[in-house]
Design a protein around this motif. Structure first.
Motif, short mmCIF file in Angstrom:
data_model
loop_
_atom_site.label_atom_id
_atom_site.label_comp_id
_atom_site.label_asym_id
_atom_site.label_seq_id
_atom_site.Cartn_x
_atom_site.Cartn_y
_atom_site.Cartn_z
N VAL A 74 36.21 24.92 34.85
CA VAL A 74 36.41 23.50 35.17
C VAL A 74 35.45 23.11 36.29
N TRP A 75 35.36 23.94 37.32
CA TRP A 75 34.44 23.65 38.43
C TRP A 75 33.00 23.61 37.94
N ARG A 76 32.63 24.54 37.07
CA ARG A 76 31.27 24.58 36.55
C ARG A 76 30.93 23.29 35.79
N LEU A 77 31.90 22.80 35.01
CA LEU A 77 31.68 21.61 34.18
C LEU A 77 31.75 20.30 34.96
N ALA A 78 32.69 20.21 35.90
CA ALA A 78 32.94 18.91 36.55
C ALA A 78 33.47 19.10 37.96
N PRO A 79 32.66 19.63 38.88
CA PRO A 79 33.15 19.88 40.24
C PRO A 79 33.60 18.62 40.96
N GLU A 80 33.04 17.50 40.58
CA GLU A 80 33.39 16.23 41.25
C GLU A 80 34.83 15.81 40.99
N ARG A 81 35.48 16.40 40.00
CA ARG A 81 36.85 16.03 39.68
C ARG A 81 37.89 16.87 40.42
N VAL A 82 37.46 17.97 41.03
CA VAL A 82 38.38 18.91 41.67
C VAL A 82 38.40 18.66 43.17
N THR A 83 39.56 18.26 43.69
CA THR A 83 39.69 17.99 45.12
C THR A 83 40.00 19.25 45.92
N GLN A 84 40.72 20.18 45.32
CA GLN A 84 41.14 21.43 45.96
C GLN A 84 41.29 22.48 44.87
N LEU A 85 41.13 23.75 45.26
CA LEU A 85 41.16 24.82 44.28
C LEU A 85 42.01 25.97 44.81
N ALA A 86 42.93 26.46 43.98
CA ALA A 86 43.73 27.65 44.33
C ALA A 86 43.53 28.69 43.24
N LEU A 87 43.18 29.90 43.65
CA LEU A 87 42.88 31.01 42.75
C LEU A 87 43.86 32.13 43.02
N LEU A 88 44.76 32.39 42.08
CA LEU A 88 45.85 33.34 42.29
C LEU A 88 45.72 34.53 41.34
N ASP A 89 45.70 35.74 41.89
CA ASP A 89 45.75 36.96 41.08
C ASP A 89 44.73 36.91 39.94
N THR A 90 43.48 36.65 40.30
CA THR A 90 42.44 36.44 39.29
C THR A 90 41.21 37.26 39.64
N SER A 91 40.13 37.05 38.92
CA SER A 91 38.89 37.76 39.21
C SER A 91 37.71 36.96 38.68
N TYR A 92 36.52 37.50 38.88
CA TYR A 92 35.27 36.77 38.66
C TYR A 92 34.29 37.55 37.79
N HIS A 93 34.53 38.86 37.59
CA HIS A 93 33.52 39.73 36.98
C HIS A 93 33.52 39.58 35.45
N PRO A 94 32.36 39.77 34.81
CA PRO A 94 32.30 39.75 33.34
C PRO A 94 32.81 41.07 32.78
N LEU A 95 32.86 41.15 31.46
CA LEU A 95 33.19 42.42 30.80
C LEU A 95 32.16 43.46 31.21
N ALA A 96 32.62 44.62 31.62
CA ALA A 96 31.71 45.68 32.05
C ALA A 96 30.88 46.18 30.87
N ALA A 97 29.69 46.66 31.19
CA ALA A 97 28.85 47.26 30.16
C ALA A 97 29.34 48.67 29.84
N GLY A 98 28.96 49.17 28.67
CA GLY A 98 29.18 50.56 28.34
C GLY A 98 30.63 50.94 28.10
N GLU A 99 30.97 52.15 28.50
CA GLU A 99 32.28 52.72 28.19
C GLU A 99 33.43 51.93 28.80
N ALA A 100 33.24 51.44 30.03
CA ALA A 100 34.32 50.69 30.68
C ALA A 100 34.68 49.44 29.89
N GLY A 101 33.67 48.72 29.42
CA GLY A 101 33.92 47.53 28.62
C GLY A 101 34.58 47.86 27.29
N GLU A 102 34.11 48.94 26.66
CA GLU A 102 34.70 49.36 25.39
C GLU A 102 36.16 49.77 25.58
N ASN A 103 36.46 50.40 26.70
CA ASN A 103 37.85 50.78 26.98
C ASN A 103 38.73 49.56 27.18
#
Length: 236
Positions: A74-103
């Motif tokens: 949402v922030w990437r698409l329309a940051p001007e619409r977001v007045t405040q942001l709360a991020l709970l029990d989340t993360s930011y990383h993509p799917l890992a490469a290799g064995e970790a991602g396959e697992n």
């Protein structure tokens, strides 16, 4: 006094119940809207749905778990619409490469197969044991989590798994977040641990970090008073 529009984004297989304690406690000061993703199978599509259905042009935005990843989009698409942001029990990383991602893929699709074969609640009884603080397994909060997952369907589960496996890397986005931001997680969150939230806090200038004690991944349900207090402070 006018109420703050507050858009609430549930996590994987979650619904209104994951935010129910906060909606009740904050009802006098917020106009809460809980998003339902349907069978959308990408985080970007979910984020666009948020923007298309939000009850106000600008709003405070809170995301739990997968909902935090939707919030990033949402922030990437329309940051001007977001007045405040709360991020709970989340993360930011993509799917890992290799064995970790396959697992990760194997683990998620194994759960999906169990849901298709034995039903959503049977799958949840296995999966949710790692989601709450060990003291809550078998108790009322654990049962409420099972009930919530049981209300969903294998089709929704499959769509949301695809969305998560295709997740973008949100790390480059973090320094662009300029609105008041709360970063919160349970001390014993085994899915998105405190170290990841410390990273979010360090990368989002001016953010507030809250780590909730005796709490797993389902913080809003496990420690509702602590989460509500943090959200109240965040809302200002």
């Amino acid at each position: 006094m006018s109420k703050t529009p507050l858009v609430l984004l549930p996590g994987l297989l979650c619904d209104h119940a994951v935010w129910a304690p906060q909606i009740e406690a904050l009802g006098e000061r917020v106009d809460a809207y809980v998003v339902h993703y349907g069978e959308r199978d990408s985080l970007v599509a979910m984020a666009q749905h948020v923007l298309d259905t939000a009850p106000a042009p600008r709003f405070a935005l809170a995301g739990h778990s997968m909902g935090g990843r939707v919030a990033f989009e949402v922030w990437r698409l329309a940051p001007e619409r977001v007045t405040q942001l709360a991020l709970l029990d989340t993360s930011y990383h993509p799917l890992a490469a290799g064995e970790a991602g396959e697992n990760e893929k194997l683990g998620r699709y194994t759960l999906l197969e169990k849901a298709q074969r034995e039903g959503m609640r049977a799958m949840a009884d296995e999966w949710a044991r790692g989601m709450v603080h060990e003291s809550r397994i078998g108790g009322p909060v654990f049962e409420a989590v099972l009930d919530m997952f049981g209300r969903s369907s294998p089709a929704v589960f499959a769509a949301q798994i695809k969305a998560l496996l295709d997740r973008p890397d949100a790390d480059p986005l973090l320094p662009t977040i300029t609105c008041p931001t709360l970063v919160l997680c349970g001390r014993e969150d085994m899915w998105s641990n405190p170290a990841r939230h410390q990273h979010l806090h360090a990368r989002i200038a001016g953010s507030t970090l809250v780590v909730v004690e005796r709490c797993g991944h389902m913080s809003t349900m496990e420690q509702p008073e602590a989460v509500t207090h943090a959200l109240r402070q965040w809302l200002g």
